[in-house]
Scaffold this motif. Structure first.
Motif, short mmCIF file in Angstrom:
data_model
loop_
_atom_site.label_atom_id
_atom_site.label_comp_id
_atom_site.label_asym_id
_atom_site.label_seq_id
_atom_site.Cartn_x
_atom_site.Cartn_y
_atom_site.Cartn_z
N ALA A 76 101.43 -62.97 9.96
CA ALA A 76 100.10 -62.39 10.11
C ALA A 76 99.00 -63.37 9.71
N ASP A 77 99.33 -64.29 8.80
CA ASP A 77 98.32 -65.25 8.34
C ASP A 77 98.44 -66.61 9.02
N PHE A 78 99.06 -66.65 10.19
CA PHE A 78 99.22 -67.92 10.89
C PHE A 78 97.87 -68.53 11.25
N PHE A 79 97.01 -67.79 11.93
CA PHE A 79 95.73 -68.37 12.34
C PHE A 79 94.81 -68.66 11.16
N PRO A 80 94.76 -67.82 10.12
CA PRO A 80 94.03 -68.25 8.92
C PRO A 80 94.54 -69.57 8.36
N ALA A 81 95.87 -69.77 8.37
CA ALA A 81 96.43 -71.03 7.87
C ALA A 81 96.07 -72.20 8.78
N VAL A 82 96.08 -71.98 10.09
CA VAL A 82 95.72 -73.04 11.03
C VAL A 82 94.26 -73.47 10.82
N LEU A 83 93.37 -72.50 10.70
CA LEU A 83 91.97 -72.84 10.47
C LEU A 83 91.78 -73.54 9.13
N MET A 84 92.48 -73.09 8.11
CA MET A 84 92.40 -73.74 6.81
C MET A 84 92.87 -75.18 6.89
N ASN A 85 93.98 -75.42 7.58
CA ASN A 85 94.50 -76.79 7.72
C ASN A 85 93.52 -77.68 8.48
N GLU A 86 92.88 -77.13 9.49
CA GLU A 86 91.92 -77.92 10.25
C GLU A 86 90.76 -78.37 9.35
N ILE A 87 90.33 -77.48 8.47
CA ILE A 87 89.25 -77.82 7.55
C ILE A 87 89.73 -78.84 6.52
N LEU A 88 90.96 -78.69 6.06
CA LEU A 88 91.50 -79.60 5.06
C LEU A 88 91.67 -81.02 5.59
N GLY A 89 92.43 -81.17 6.67
CA GLY A 89 92.73 -82.51 7.14
C GLY A 89 93.02 -82.62 8.61
N GLY A 90 92.84 -81.54 9.36
CA GLY A 90 93.17 -81.56 10.77
C GLY A 90 92.06 -82.05 11.66
N GLY A 91 90.81 -81.91 11.21
CA GLY A 91 89.67 -82.22 12.06
C GLY A 91 89.26 -83.68 11.97
N THR A 92 89.42 -84.42 13.05
CA THR A 92 89.01 -85.83 13.08
C THR A 92 87.52 -85.95 12.79
N PHE A 93 87.14 -86.83 11.86
CA PHE A 93 85.76 -87.13 11.46
C PHE A 93 85.09 -85.99 10.67
N THR A 94 85.68 -84.81 10.62
CA THR A 94 85.00 -83.69 9.99
C THR A 94 85.77 -83.08 8.83
N SER A 95 87.04 -83.32 8.69
CA SER A 95 87.83 -82.64 7.67
C SER A 95 87.42 -83.11 6.28
N ARG A 96 87.74 -82.30 5.29
CA ARG A 96 87.39 -82.65 3.91
C ARG A 96 88.12 -83.92 3.46
N LEU A 97 89.39 -84.03 3.80
CA LEU A 97 90.12 -85.22 3.40
C LEU A 97 89.53 -86.47 4.04
N PHE A 98 89.18 -86.39 5.30
CA PHE A 98 88.59 -87.55 5.98
C PHE A 98 87.28 -87.95 5.31
N GLN A 99 86.47 -86.96 5.01
CA GLN A 99 85.17 -87.26 4.42
C GLN A 99 85.31 -87.86 3.03
N GLU A 100 86.18 -87.31 2.21
CA GLU A 100 86.28 -87.76 0.83
C GLU A 100 87.06 -89.07 0.69
N VAL A 101 88.14 -89.21 1.46
CA VAL A 101 89.00 -90.38 1.30
C VAL A 101 88.48 -91.57 2.09
N ARG A 102 88.07 -91.33 3.32
CA ARG A 102 87.65 -92.46 4.16
C ARG A 102 86.15 -92.68 4.17
N GLU A 103 85.40 -91.64 4.52
CA GLU A 103 83.98 -91.85 4.74
C GLU A 103 83.23 -92.20 3.46
N LYS A 104 83.50 -91.49 2.38
CA LYS A 104 82.75 -91.71 1.15
C LYS A 104 83.25 -92.91 0.36
#
Length: 557
Positions: free
Chosen positions: A393-421
């Motif tokens: 039941a929580d598959f899509f909530p998990a997918v969206l959460m993962n995208e925000i964490l590290g799935g989104g190229t140039f926009t994810s939190r991990l990308f911003q904190e580890v690479r961009e900053k």
């Protein structure tokens, strides 16, 4: 140095394959450069669109056994599809090079970052336009039919006469998990032999016939399935389907081709023994899965592949190739009535029931620290967290959460904190992994060895913050728009990609109208549901793997 292979027939080169993954267990220095394309071998179809040409990366001409680098032969996690979401790879972002990324971009990091910053606004604008247009266009343009043949073979069909090409993709349940103990590598070896002779045709004759038919055929194995595909010119489909019939029903498994393909695989195994990534992924699999079949390398070992006989190959073929475990998708210039006849011709004489060994479900073992000690200038990091089942039941909530964490190229939190900053890594990503018997969320990155501890600490801080606070409303809204808009680009950009997506949707029994329902599932997800998914998956102590010099204090963040 980029791998190249020239295939010889009677002393003459007949194809040049370039810039591809091999089963040598090594990563090419750069898989595919942005803006460039591999040289296409003879017999590759449909020069009409870049999307069609790109699809051949899944299997160059008729030699699929040469596909896949260390990340697919050794890693049990990274290259696995979230079915129906992203065909042929894990749902991840930031890095599309998985394990190969960590040591291939060190020298060009600053230039790459500068280019990325310069082009990001333009890319964002163009993608925004595409994302607005493509979903509506796809819904109108693609009509998926369920076609059942007189012998009961069902396929999903998308008729498309814009290009005179037919693509078929199919899968039989049961992949390398069906390798008997002591015969590891059996499924991998078998998939390299379907174009090496079938029925009355030996290897040489079969290849000549395949070239004459202007067709591209490939087979490959995953942990949980044996996949096959063919792309053919519509006007030569009779000859092509007949060759596919022979390959599916009457593979010869002659000794000479067995020995030749076995030697190629053995070379990859030996090379992998000296490759840090391959050694690491094997150790990672054993740490997560113990003695479960998922812990084994698809290639097998030196000892196991030496024991495989033609009788072993025939036995696995009989056990797996049956109608009861078959899913088929077809896209292109063919009508339903013609397809029914072809389905019966290719698959109709197979036995009804598979004879598969049972495979247990398993949760990856977490809260471990795995070190692969190499004196390297760059350290690779992987972290494993719990995953979520595809039908949960929580598959899509998990997918969206993962995208925000590290799935989104140039926009994810991990990308911003580890690479961009901080510029600590060229790539950093998180990926939700779905397999038939296990699920996980994997975070991956690579950085300078003298800053590895710092990078790991930042990754863990980002994960902890998301677990405790969840995303913002703005992050969730933007991610929903991206995931809905990107679906057509990721999944429907060629006939082969569409066929692959349709097969994966069938495997998870998601329904023929899933694409129409998917946006509704995503839009229905609430912020509280995403926060709950983050807390559920990210508060567990992960298993951490460090590939490089010993990292003091890496077990805790």
């Amino acid at each position: 140095m980029t791998d190249h292979l020239t295939l010889m027939r009677a002393g003459q080169p007949v194809r040049q394959l370039a810039s591809f993954h091999t089963r040598s267990g090594r990563c090419p220095s750069l898989t595919i450069d942005a803006g460039s394309a591999p040289h296409l071998p003879a017999g590759i179809l449909s020069p009409y669109s870049d999307g069609e040409r790109g699809a051949i990366i899944d299997g160059f001409a008729n030699h699929q056994r040469w596909e896949n680098g260390a990340e697919t032969t050794a890693s049990p996690l990274l290259p696995v599809t979230i079915r129906g979401e992203v065909p042929g790879r894990a749902m991840g972002g930031g890095s599309d090079f998985d394990n190969c990324s960590s040591r291939t971009h060190v020298g060009s990091q600053n230039l790459s970052e500068a280019v990325a910053r310069a082009v990001t606004p333009l890319i964002t604008l163009l993608l925004s336009i595409l994302f607005l247009i493509l979903p509506a266009f796809t819904a109108r343009a693609m009509d998926i039919q369920s076609v059942t043949s007189p012998k009961g073979i069902t396929a999903w069909l998308v008729e498309d006469y814009s290009v005179p090409v037919v693509a078929i993709r199919f899968v039989f349940g049961g992949g390398s998990t069906q390798d008997p103990v002591g015969k590891e590598g059996l499924a991998n070896l078998m998939t390299g032999l379907f174009d090496e002779g079938a029925g009355p045709l030996d290897s040489e004759d079969f290849q000549i016939k395949l070239d004459d038919a202007g067709a591209e055929m490939s087979f490959d194995e995953s942990r949980d399935g044996i996949y096959g595909s063919m792309r053919m010119l519509a006007e030569q489909r009779d000859q092509a389907f007949d060759l596919l019939r022979l390959a599916v029903n009457e593979p010869r498994f002659d000794q000479l081709p067995i020995d030749r393909i076995r030697s190629q695989i053995l070379f990859g195994i030996i090379a992998g023994e000296n490759d840090p990534d391959t050694v690491a992924q094997n150790k990672w699999a054993r740490a997560l899965y113990g003695d479960h079949p998922y812990s084994r390398s698809d290639q097998g070992t030196r000892q196991s592949i030496a024991t495989i006989t033609p009788d072993d190959l025939k036995a696995l073929h009989r056990a797996v190739f049956a109608r009861g475990g078959l899913h088929v998708a077809v896209v292109g210039a063919i009508d339903a009535e013609t397809l029914k006849k072809k389905l019966d011709m290719v698959f109709g004489d197979l036995p009804q029931t598979q004879a598969l060994r049972p495979v247990a479900d398993i949760d990856p073992k977490l809260a471990q620290h795995v070190e692969v000690d190499y004196d390297l200038p760059q350290t690779s990091l992987q972290l494993a967290y719990p995953g979520v089942k595809r039908k949960a039941a929580d598959f899509f909530p998990a997918v969206l959460m993962n995208e925000i964490l590290g799935g989104g190229t140039f926009t994810s939190r991990l990308f911003q904190e580890v690479r961009e900053k901080r510029g600590l890594a060229y790539s950093v990503n998180s990926s939700l992994i779905n397999q038939d018997h296990a699920n996980a969320l994997i975070v991956s990155t690579g950085t300078r060895s003298d800053r590895a501890a710092e990078t790991l600490g930042i990754v863990r801080d980002v994960v902890k913050q998301l677990a405790e606070q969840g995303p913002t409303e703005a992050e969730l809204a933007a991610t929903k728009k991206y995931m809905i808009g990107a679906y057509a680009i990721n999944n429907l950009d060629s006939s082969s990609a569409i066929a692959s997506t349709l097969v994966e949707l069938q495997l998870d029994d998601l329904g023929i109208d899933y694409m129409q329902r998917r946006a509704g599932y995503i839009n229905a997800v609430t912020l509280d549901q995403v926060k709950a998914a983050a807390k559920k998956l990210l508060t567990t102590e992960p298993t951490i793997m460090v590939i490089g010099p010993k990292l003091a204090g890496a077990g805790k963040g």
